[in-house]
Design a protein around this motif. Structure first.
Motif: not given
Length: 245
Positions: A136-157
């Protein structure tokens, strides 16, 4: 490792993105970008200029109302602020559930491949991106009340989920929503199987920014492409609706 977008407006300078059919959509800015001869003259310059001025006003209002994490500085440019809409996916839109194969290329010769699962429901967007090894490299969870991004530690910034989301919208979101999200100096021409985004300078001259293609009948089924001329990268996205052979 969770990555929360805070109050900074400048998003990282490099990116990766994943990466129906509607009647002909007449763009509001036909007079501001170079159009085929068959389309020129459909709107008088004064009307086109007026509509561009309206876009500038709407964009300013959207910036003032937006949460900081909904503002994306395209390629780190504070003069090119893309505003994510308050409602992630239109409340009156159909649900979308697809898998995507994404191939990204840069002018320096670098390439990257990913697979993504994208689910869109009224008011909600979810996306998970995997690398070729299934991590799993990235994940997005976007709702009307929250915007959350996740990125694996090993992924370049440099691989920025916020910019990825903006590019995803450029290809797939409804025209009017995309138009309102674009920076105030950018114009959009949208057709059944193409989109062109251009940047206007102070004299009103346009420079090509991004060219986009997608299937005319169903853009969520088949091959789409995004070529960012300004920032020097291209994306090829092959989408398959879940359950479609």
């Amino acid at each position: 490792m969770p990555v929360k977008i805070g109050h900074a407006l400048i998003i990282a300078t490099a990116l990766l993105t994943t990466a129906c059919a509607k009647p002909m959509e007449l763009p509001f800015d036909l007079g501001t970008v170079k159009m085929p001869d068959s389309l020129t003259g459909l709107l008088p310059d004064s009307l086109s200029d007026s509509m561009q001025a309206q876009h500038v006003k709407r964009h300013e209002a959207a910036l003032n109302a937006a949460e900081p994490d909904h503002i994306v500085a395209l390629n780190g440019d504070n003069n090119a602020l893309f505003v994510l809409p308050e409602i992630p996916w239109p409340l009156d839109a159909d649900k979308v559930d697809v898998t995507q194969k994404v191939h990204a290329t840069w002018q320096n010769g670098q390439t990257a491949d990913f697979e993504a699962r994208l689910s869109l429901a009224p008011g909600h967007v979810r996306m998970v991106m995997l690398d070729p090894m299934g991590r799993r490299a990235m994940q997005i969870n976007w709702s009307r009340t929250d915007l959350d991004f996740q990125r694996a530690d090993w992924m370049p910034a440099a691989f920025d989920p916020a910019r990825m989301l903006a590019d995803l919208m450029m290809v797939y979101w409804p025209t009017e929503i995309l138009r309102d999200a674009l920076p105030s100096h950018m114009t959009l021409v949208s057709n059944p199987d193409t989109r062109q985004i251009a940047a206007l300078d102070e004299d009103g001259d346009s420079t090509a920014y991004t060219d986009i293609t997608y299937p005319a009948q169903d853009r969520w089924q088949g091959d789409a492409s995004l070529s960012n001329i300004r920032d020097g990268y291209a994306l090829h996205i092959r989408s398959s609706r879940i359950g479609t052979q």
